[in-house]
Design a protein around this motif. Sequence first.
Motif, PDB file in Angstrom:
ATOM      1  N   SER A 164      -7.405   9.548   9.841  1.00  0.00           N
ATOM      2  CA  SER A 164      -6.027   9.965  10.096  1.00  0.00           C
ATOM      3  C   SER A 164      -5.088   8.776  10.285  1.00  0.00           C
ATOM      4  O   SER A 164      -3.865   8.921  10.184  1.00  0.00           O
ATOM      5  N   SER A 165      -5.667   7.598  10.521  1.00  0.00           N
ATOM      6  CA  SER A 165      -4.840   6.415  10.759  1.00  0.00           C
ATOM      7  C   SER A 165      -5.030   5.314   9.714  1.00  0.00           C
ATOM      8  O   SER A 165      -4.400   4.264   9.803  1.00  0.00           O
ATOM      9  N   LEU A 166      -5.896   5.559   8.727  1.00  0.00           N
ATOM     10  CA  LEU A 166      -6.184   4.525   7.723  1.00  0.00           C
ATOM     11  C   LEU A 166      -6.175   5.122   6.324  1.00  0.00           C
ATOM     12  O   LEU A 166      -6.857   6.112   6.047  1.00  0.00           O
ATOM     13  N   ARG A 167      -5.399   4.490   5.440  1.00  0.00           N
ATOM     14  CA  ARG A 167      -5.272   4.991   4.070  1.00  0.00           C
ATOM     15  C   ARG A 167      -5.224   3.816   3.091  1.00  0.00           C
ATOM     16  O   ARG A 167      -4.622   2.781   3.385  1.00  0.00           O
ATOM     17  N   PHE A 168      -5.862   3.991   1.939  1.00  0.00           N
ATOM     18  CA  PHE A 168      -5.854   2.980   0.884  1.00  0.00           C
ATOM     19  C   PHE A 168      -5.257   3.591  -0.379  1.00  0.00           C
ATOM     20  O   PHE A 168      -5.483   4.761  -0.678  1.00  0.00           O
ATOM     21  N   LYS A 169      -4.543   2.752  -1.139  1.00  0.00           N
ATOM     22  CA  LYS A 169      -3.974   3.229  -2.396  1.00  0.00           C
ATOM     23  C   LYS A 169      -4.077   2.140  -3.456  1.00  0.00           C
ATOM     24  O   LYS A 169      -3.648   1.009  -3.238  1.00  0.00           O
ATOM     25  N   PHE A 170      -4.661   2.505  -4.599  1.00  0.00           N
ATOM     26  CA  PHE A 170      -4.746   1.632  -5.769  1.00  0.00           C
ATOM     27  C   PHE A 170      -3.771   2.159  -6.817  1.00  0.00           C
ATOM     28  O   PHE A 170      -3.734   3.363  -7.079  1.00  0.00           O
ATOM     29  N   SER A 171      -3.021   1.267  -7.432  1.00  0.00           N
ATOM     30  CA  SER A 171      -2.061   1.676  -8.457  1.00  0.00           C
ATOM     31  C   SER A 171      -2.170   0.754  -9.664  1.00  0.00           C
ATOM     32  O   SER A 171      -2.430  -0.444  -9.517  1.00  0.00           O
ATOM     33  N   TYR A 172      -1.966   1.349 -10.830  1.00  0.00           N
ATOM     34  CA  TYR A 172      -2.007   0.574 -12.073  1.00  0.00           C
ATOM     35  C   TYR A 172      -0.915   1.075 -13.002  1.00  0.00           C
ATOM     36  O   TYR A 172      -0.672   2.283 -13.110  1.00  0.00           O
ATOM     37  N   ILE A 173      -0.252   0.135 -13.671  1.00  0.00           N
ATOM     38  CA  ILE A 173       0.794   0.497 -14.625  1.00  0.00           C
ATOM     39  C   ILE A 173       0.711  -0.418 -15.835  1.00  0.00           C
ATOM     40  O   ILE A 173       0.437  -1.615 -15.702  1.00  0.00           O
ATOM     41  N   THR A 174       0.898   0.143 -17.002  1.00  0.00           N
ATOM     42  CA  THR A 174       1.023  -0.647 -18.216  1.00  0.00           C
ATOM     43  C   THR A 174       2.059   0.010 -19.115  1.00  0.00           C
ATOM     44  O   THR A 174       2.182   1.244 -19.150  1.00  0.00           O
ATOM     45  N   SER A 175       2.833  -0.805 -19.811  1.00  0.00           N
ATOM     46  CA  SER A 175       3.812  -0.299 -20.779  1.00  0.00           C
ATOM     47  C   SER A 175       3.787  -1.203 -22.000  1.00  0.00           C
ATOM     48  O   SER A 175       3.589  -2.415 -21.870  1.00  0.00           O
ATOM     49  N   ARG A 176       3.961  -0.619 -23.167  1.00  0.00           N
ATOM     50  CA  ARG A 176       3.905  -1.374 -24.412  1.00  0.00           C
ATOM     51  C   ARG A 176       4.983  -0.896 -25.380  1.00  0.00           C
ATOM     52  O   ARG A 176       5.231   0.304 -25.520  1.00  0.00           O
ATOM     53  N   LEU A 188       4.990  -7.221 -33.808  1.00  0.00           N
ATOM     54  CA  LEU A 188       5.693  -7.656 -32.613  1.00  0.00           C
ATOM     55  C   LEU A 188       5.391  -6.659 -31.501  1.00  0.00           C
ATOM     56  O   LEU A 188       5.593  -5.457 -31.671  1.00  0.00           O
ATOM     57  N   LYS A 189       4.889  -7.166 -30.388  1.00  0.00           N
ATOM     58  CA  LYS A 189       4.617  -6.278 -29.264  1.00  0.00           C
ATOM     59  C   LYS A 189       4.941  -6.983 -27.951  1.00  0.00           C
ATOM     60  O   LYS A 189       4.844  -8.207 -27.846  1.00  0.00           O
ATOM     61  N   TRP A 190       5.324  -6.196 -26.964  1.00  0.00           N
ATOM     62  CA  TRP A 190       5.651  -6.728 -25.651  1.00  0.00           C
ATOM     63  C   TRP A 190       5.436  -5.637 -24.611  1.00  0.00           C
ATOM     64  O   TRP A 190       5.383  -4.446 -24.936  1.00  0.00           O
ATOM     65  N   GLY A 191       5.282  -6.046 -23.349  1.00  0.00           N
ATOM     66  CA  GLY A 191       5.072  -5.042 -22.327  1.00  0.00           C
ATOM     67  C   GLY A 191       4.721  -5.606 -20.962  1.00  0.00           C
ATOM     68  O   GLY A 191       4.636  -6.815 -20.758  1.00  0.00           O
ATOM     69  N   ASN A 192       4.523  -4.678 -20.018  1.00  0.00           N
ATOM     70  CA  ASN A 192       4.191  -4.996 -18.631  1.00  0.00           C
ATOM     71  C   ASN A 192       2.764  -4.572 -18.312  1.00  0.00           C
ATOM     72  O   ASN A 192       2.255  -3.590 -18.857  1.00  0.00           O
ATOM     73  N   ASP A 193       2.142  -5.312 -17.399  1.00  0.00           N
ATOM     74  CA  ASP A 193       0.874  -4.919 -16.796  1.00  0.00           C
ATOM     75  C   ASP A 193       0.968  -5.177 -15.307  1.00  0.00           C
ATOM     76  O   ASP A 193       1.471  -6.237 -14.884  1.00  0.00           O
ATOM     77  N   GLY A 194       0.491  -4.241 -14.506  1.00  0.00           N
ATOM     78  CA  GLY A 194       0.564  -4.441 -13.066  1.00  0.00           C
ATOM     79  C   GLY A 194      -0.496  -3.662 -12.327  1.00  0.00           C
ATOM     80  O   GLY A 194      -0.937  -2.596 -12.766  1.00  0.00           O
ATOM     81  N   PHE A 195      -0.921  -4.223 -11.201  1.00  0.00           N
ATOM     82  CA  PHE A 195      -1.927  -3.586 -10.344  1.00  0.00           C
ATOM     83  C   PHE A 195      -1.585  -3.888  -8.898  1.00  0.00           C
ATOM     84  O   PHE A 195      -1.122  -4.990  -8.579  1.00  0.00           O
ATOM     85  N   SER A 196      -1.798  -2.920  -8.026  1.00  0.00           N
ATOM     86  CA  SER A 196      -1.585  -3.162  -6.601  1.00  0.00           C
ATOM     87  C   SER A 196      -2.651  -2.458  -5.778  1.00  0.00           C
ATOM     88  O   SER A 196      -3.163  -1.400  -6.160  1.00  0.00           O
ATOM     89  N   PHE A 197      -2.980  -3.089  -4.656  1.00  0.00           N
ATOM     90  CA  PHE A 197      -3.890  -2.506  -3.661  1.00  0.00           C
ATOM     91  C   PHE A 197      -3.161  -2.537  -2.328  1.00  0.00           C
ATOM     92  O   PHE A 197      -2.742  -3.588  -1.854  1.00  0.00           O
ATOM     93  N   ARG A 198      -3.001  -1.363  -1.732  1.00  0.00           N
ATOM     94  CA  ARG A 198      -2.208  -1.243  -0.508  1.00  0.00           C
ATOM     95  C   ARG A 198      -3.040  -0.589   0.593  1.00  0.00           C
ATOM     96  O   ARG A 198      -3.761   0.384   0.356  1.00  0.00           O
ATOM     97  N   THR A 199      -2.905  -1.120   1.792  1.00  0.00           N
ATOM     98  CA  THR A 199      -3.589  -0.588   2.967  1.00  0.00           C
ATOM     99  C   THR A 199      -2.541  -0.166   3.994  1.00  0.00           C
ATOM    100  O   THR A 199      -1.636  -0.943   4.320  1.00  0.00           O
ATOM    101  N   PHE A 200      -2.661   1.054   4.496  1.00  0.00           N
ATOM    102  CA  PHE A 200      -1.755   1.582   5.509  1.00  0.00           C
ATOM    103  C   PHE A 200      -2.562   1.897   6.758  1.00  0.00           C
ATOM    104  O   PHE A 200      -3.556   2.637   6.694  1.00  0.00           O
ATOM    105  N   TYR A 201      -2.135   1.349   7.894  1.00  0.00           N
ATOM    106  CA  TYR A 201      -2.902   1.521   9.133  1.00  0.00           C
ATOM    107  C   TYR A 201      -1.951   1.794  10.291  1.00  0.00           C
ATOM    108  O   TYR A 201      -0.958   1.095  10.465  1.00  0.00           O
ATOM    109  N   ILE A 202      -2.245   2.826  11.056  1.00  0.00           N
ATOM    110  CA  ILE A 202      -1.454   3.183  12.231  1.00  0.00           C
ATOM    111  C   ILE A 202      -2.264   2.861  13.478  1.00  0.00           C
ATOM    112  O   ILE A 202      -3.391   3.356  13.645  1.00  0.00           O
TER     113      ILE A 202
END
Length: 222
Positions: A164-176, A188-202
């Motif tokens: 109830s006090s600890l949460r994890f979130k993984f996110s990934y995004i790509t665009s082309r 010709l190609k171009w785009g974004n790549d991204g990843f995040s790992f987030r920890t939430f703690y109360i």
Amino acid sequence: RLPKFLEGDLLRTVSTLPGIVQVTDLSGRFSVRGGSPQENLTLIDEIPLYNPYHLGGIFSVFDLSALSRYEFFRGAYEAQYGNALSSLLYAEIKPGNSEKINLETTLSFISFRLLNEGPLFKGNYLIFLRRTYFDKYISLINRDFEFPYHFFDILSSYQIEASSSLRFKFSYITSRDLFYQKKDEILLKWGNDGFSFRTFYIQRKNFHEINLFFSSFFSYFK
């Protein structure tokens, strides 16, 4: 109703707010109080997007069906976002349905969308895909002509409620964006790549958040 050019778009909605002007009539790029579009910081789940647009700014990588919330600041944002001289746009990917698996498909005038979400192991996930289909559609009508351009996006998240006090979130995004002219063998190609790992703690009355992210933008010409 959201302002749109063929499709509803978050960045076009932002461009209608006071103090904001679109760079051109067709483009979704905007200027805040006379600043440059490059001075606007765009984040999705803490991942900075260096070019959140497709087709020269006509469309953005954001699709509202995959977002849980978004906020736009023309000033007075936190010091951690100090590199944004003009504005900050912050969006979050939906955590996904924690009770049942859901699959949605949508066909618009220019693109096909697929959203899949549901529980997985001890967490819940969401995967969103979008791809334009003009290159496929036109070739079916006229086999002698090939439409040389298309773009696609992938947004995904996986969230774990450890307690109830600890949460994890993984996110990934790509665009082309891809432009390919078969006759002259131009790619010709171009785009974004991204990843995040987030920890939430109360802890008692304190809320702690730890963010780790990776983000890149590339372009390739052959």
